[in-house]
Design a protein around this motif. Structure first.
Motif, mmCIF file in Angstrom:
data_model
loop_
_atom_site.group_PDB
_atom_site.id
_atom_site.type_symbol
_atom_site.label_atom_id
_atom_site.label_comp_id
_atom_site.label_asym_id
_atom_site.label_seq_id
_atom_site.Cartn_x
_atom_site.Cartn_y
_atom_site.Cartn_z
ATOM 1 N N ILE A 243 0.834 -1.209 0.000
ATOM 2 C CA ILE A 243 0.000 0.000 0.000
ATOM 3 C C ILE A 243 0.868 1.257 0.000
ATOM 4 C CG2 ILE A 243 -1.646 1.341 1.370
ATOM 5 C CD1 ILE A 243 -2.832 -1.344 2.292
ATOM 6 N N LEU A 244 1.909 1.275 0.835
ATOM 7 C CA LEU A 244 2.806 2.435 0.880
ATOM 8 C C LEU A 244 3.493 2.654 -0.467
ATOM 9 C CD1 LEU A 244 4.443 1.944 4.415
ATOM 10 C CD2 LEU A 244 2.691 3.608 3.747
ATOM 11 N N VAL A 249 4.029 5.590 -5.664
ATOM 12 C CA VAL A 249 3.979 5.613 -7.138
ATOM 13 C C VAL A 249 2.986 6.676 -7.619
ATOM 14 C CG1 VAL A 249 3.281 4.289 -9.158
ATOM 15 C CG2 VAL A 249 4.717 3.231 -7.419
ATOM 16 N N ILE A 250 1.828 6.776 -6.973
ATOM 17 C CA ILE A 250 0.824 7.781 -7.360
ATOM 18 C C ILE A 250 1.367 9.189 -7.168
ATOM 19 C CG2 ILE A 250 -1.442 8.729 -6.775
ATOM 20 C CD1 ILE A 250 -2.330 5.882 -6.081
ATOM 21 N N ILE A 251 2.053 9.415 -6.034
ATOM 22 C CA ILE A 251 2.635 10.749 -5.771
ATOM 23 C C ILE A 251 3.679 11.078 -6.823
ATOM 24 C CG2 ILE A 251 4.087 12.059 -4.160
ATOM 25 C CD1 ILE A 251 2.663 10.605 -1.879
ATOM 26 N N GLU A 252 4.538 10.109 -7.148
ATOM 27 C CA GLU A 252 5.552 10.344 -8.189
ATOM 28 C C GLU A 252 4.903 10.755 -9.509
ATOM 29 O OE1 GLU A 252 9.615 7.827 -7.678
ATOM 30 O OE2 GLU A 252 7.855 6.668 -8.276
ATOM 31 N N LYS A 253 3.807 10.095 -9.848
ATOM 32 C CA LYS A 253 3.149 10.358 -11.131
ATOM 33 C C LYS A 253 2.469 11.718 -11.143
ATOM 34 C CE LYS A 253 1.417 9.406 -15.191
ATOM 35 N NZ LYS A 253 2.273 9.361 -16.382
ATOM 36 N N GLY A 257 5.535 13.954 -12.107
ATOM 37 C CA GLY A 257 5.327 13.508 -13.475
ATOM 38 C C GLY A 257 6.264 12.400 -13.906
ATOM 39 N N ILE A 258 6.788 11.696 -12.940
ATOM 40 C CA ILE A 258 7.699 10.595 -13.249
ATOM 41 C C ILE A 258 6.883 9.404 -13.726
ATOM 42 C CG2 ILE A 258 9.433 9.010 -12.298
ATOM 43 C CD1 ILE A 258 10.161 11.184 -10.314
ATOM 44 N N ALA A 259 7.357 8.777 -14.764
ATOM 45 C CA ALA A 259 6.640 7.620 -15.301
ATOM 46 C C ALA A 259 6.569 6.507 -14.251
ATOM 47 C CB ALA A 259 7.347 7.112 -16.554
ATOM 48 N N VAL A 260 5.458 5.799 -14.232
ATOM 49 C CA VAL A 260 5.292 4.680 -13.323
ATOM 50 C C VAL A 260 6.331 3.601 -13.648
ATOM 51 C CG1 VAL A 260 3.725 2.857 -12.547
ATOM 52 C CG2 VAL A 260 2.848 5.150 -13.085
ATOM 53 N N PRO A 261 7.055 3.070 -12.607
ATOM 54 C CA PRO A 261 8.049 2.023 -12.872
ATOM 55 C C PRO A 261 7.440 0.882 -13.680
ATOM 56 C CG PRO A 261 8.166 2.735 -10.596
ATOM 57 C CD PRO A 261 6.959 3.413 -11.199
ATOM 58 N N GLY A 262 8.267 0.327 -14.505
ATOM 59 C CA GLY A 262 7.731 -0.642 -15.450
ATOM 60 C C GLY A 262 7.966 -2.080 -15.124
ATOM 61 N N TYR A 263 8.375 -2.811 -16.121
ATOM 62 C CA TYR A 263 8.413 -4.262 -16.101
ATOM 63 C C TYR A 263 9.237 -4.811 -14.934
ATOM 64 C CZ TYR A 263 9.495 -9.003 -17.634
ATOM 65 O OH TYR A 263 9.664 -10.359 -17.695
ATOM 66 N N ALA A 264 10.470 -4.313 -14.780
ATOM 67 C CA ALA A 264 11.374 -4.854 -13.763
ATOM 68 C C ALA A 264 10.777 -4.740 -12.363
ATOM 69 C CB ALA A 264 12.723 -4.138 -13.815
ATOM 70 N N THR A 265 10.217 -3.575 -12.037
ATOM 71 C CA THR A 265 9.641 -3.361 -10.712
ATOM 72 C C THR A 265 8.460 -4.296 -10.462
ATOM 73 O OG1 THR A 265 10.292 -1.038 -10.787
ATOM 74 C CG2 THR A 265 8.627 -1.655 -9.164
ATOM 75 N N ILE A 266 7.612 -4.417 -11.464
ATOM 76 C CA ILE A 266 6.436 -5.290 -11.326
ATOM 77 C C ILE A 266 6.857 -6.734 -11.085
ATOM 78 C CG2 ILE A 266 4.429 -6.235 -12.541
ATOM 79 C CD1 ILE A 266 4.195 -3.533 -13.977
ATOM 80 N N ILE A 267 7.840 -7.201 -11.844
ATOM 81 C CA ILE A 267 8.309 -8.578 -11.690
ATOM 82 C C ILE A 267 8.879 -8.807 -10.294
ATOM 83 C CG2 ILE A 267 10.023 -10.274 -12.448
ATOM 84 C CD1 ILE A 267 7.624 -9.992 -14.295
ATOM 85 N N VAL A 268 9.695 -7.864 -9.809
ATOM 86 C CA VAL A 268 10.302 -7.993 -8.488
ATOM 87 C C VAL A 268 9.223 -8.059 -7.406
ATOM 88 C CG1 VAL A 268 11.699 -6.822 -6.741
ATOM 89 C CG2 VAL A 268 12.501 -6.953 -9.102
#
Length: 312
Positions: A243-244, A249-253, A257-268
């Motif tokens: 949750i944290l 991630v929402i605050i970053e976006k 305006g930072i892109a949401v982390p992609g494939y590597a983060t999701i896999i980890v």
């Protein structure tokens, strides 16, 4: 009958005769009756053959209980307790690392100190390697923190106790048994004495490192529900972290305006939380498996043959 020596045997063909001779020598002038209760735990060597020879000779009163297969040392101890006739019962191994002379000292303590119900021996010096010694100490530290009963470090099943203790142990008919924990659970006044384990008379130990690990897991699961609570804690902590991280991630976006982390983060993250889930399911499975086995209400052992000296 004053004393019953309960001796579980698994592939101890070369030791059983020497064990009997050592008992006869140790108790030659004791002044009281004793018996040896050998339990053949599905041995694959000539153990049963040699036990039958010992029983036929009857140099001292000998019972032989032979299992239909290997049920494990704990089942062997349970069977020995059921058949023991003595006022005192002693649990001892057949390999002569635990000397019968110490049993005689234990009997003397029980005679002289009526407030003591159990005399248990612990190793004052261990001949094993530092790695194995470290794991054993860690096990006792861990189980004493997790369990509601306290186990004496380095104490073995080598102990002598009154018949009232034996009766209490037999009332605990659970299928998965951990004798050290059962002795602690039933209570009674226990006196611990040091002893030094001798070299095996013959053969090699049946307790490999992984068997000791399995035995340790049996003890922890049998006498503590802390692992189940650990699964709950791990699930809660991982949920909070998820949750944290989602909020971050929402605050970053939205803010930077930072892109949401992609494939590597999701896999980890998937691997992390999947491993936590599988770990928790594994813990629950250990408890459920034991409930399943206990619910079948199968006997702790099956005796294929019982040889009693009273039938001679």
């Amino acid at each position: 009958m004053k004393l019953s020596l309960v001796v579980p045997c698994y592939n101890e063909a070369e030791n059983v005769a020497a064990f009997q001779e050592a008992v006869i020598s140790a108790f030659s002038d004791c002044g009281y009756d004793y018996e040896i209760v050998f339990v053949n735990d599905g041995s694959r060597d000539a153990t049963l053959h040699n036990l039958k020879k010992i029983h036929a000779a009857q140099k001292c009163p000998v019972q032989v209980i032979s299992f239909s297969r290997n049920f494990g040392k704990e089942a062997g101890l349970y069977a020995g307790l059921e058949h023991a006739r003595g006022e005192y019962i002693s649990l001892i191994d057949a390999d002569l690392q635990q000397r019968p002379e110490i049993v005689r000292d234990m009997v003397r303590i029980l005679d002289e100190e009526p407030e003591v119900d159990v005399v248990a021996a612990y190793q004052d010096r261990r001949g094993e390697g530092k790695v194995l010694s470290f794991f054993k100490k860690s096990f006792y530290t861990l189980i004493n923190k997790l369990s509601r009963v306290s186990l004496q470090p380095d104490a073995s099943d080598f102990r002598t106790f009154r018949r009232s203790v034996r009766d209490s142990l037999l009332e605990l008919s659970e299928y998965h048994r951990f004798s050290k924990g059962l002795f602690a659970w039933v209570g009674y006044e226990t006196k611990f004495i040091p002893y030094t384990a001798c070299e095996r008379a013959s053969g090699t130990t049946k307790w490999s490192f992984w068997k000791l690990v399995e035995y340790a897991i049996e003890g922890i699961i049998g006498f503590s529900t802390a692992p189940l609570r650990l699964a709950t804690v791990l699930g809660s902590v991982s949920g909070i972290i998820a949750i944290l991280y989602l909020i971050w991630v929402i605050i970053e976006k939205l803010v930077w305006g930072i892109a949401v982390p992609g494939y590597a983060t999701i896999i980890v993250l998937i691997l992390l939380f999947s491993s936590v889930q599988l770990f928790c399911i594994g813990i629950i499975g250990e408890y459920v498996g034991r409930i399943f086995e206990q619910s079948k209400d199968r006997p702790i052992y099956i005796a294929k043959e019982v040889l009693d000296y009273t039938e001679q």
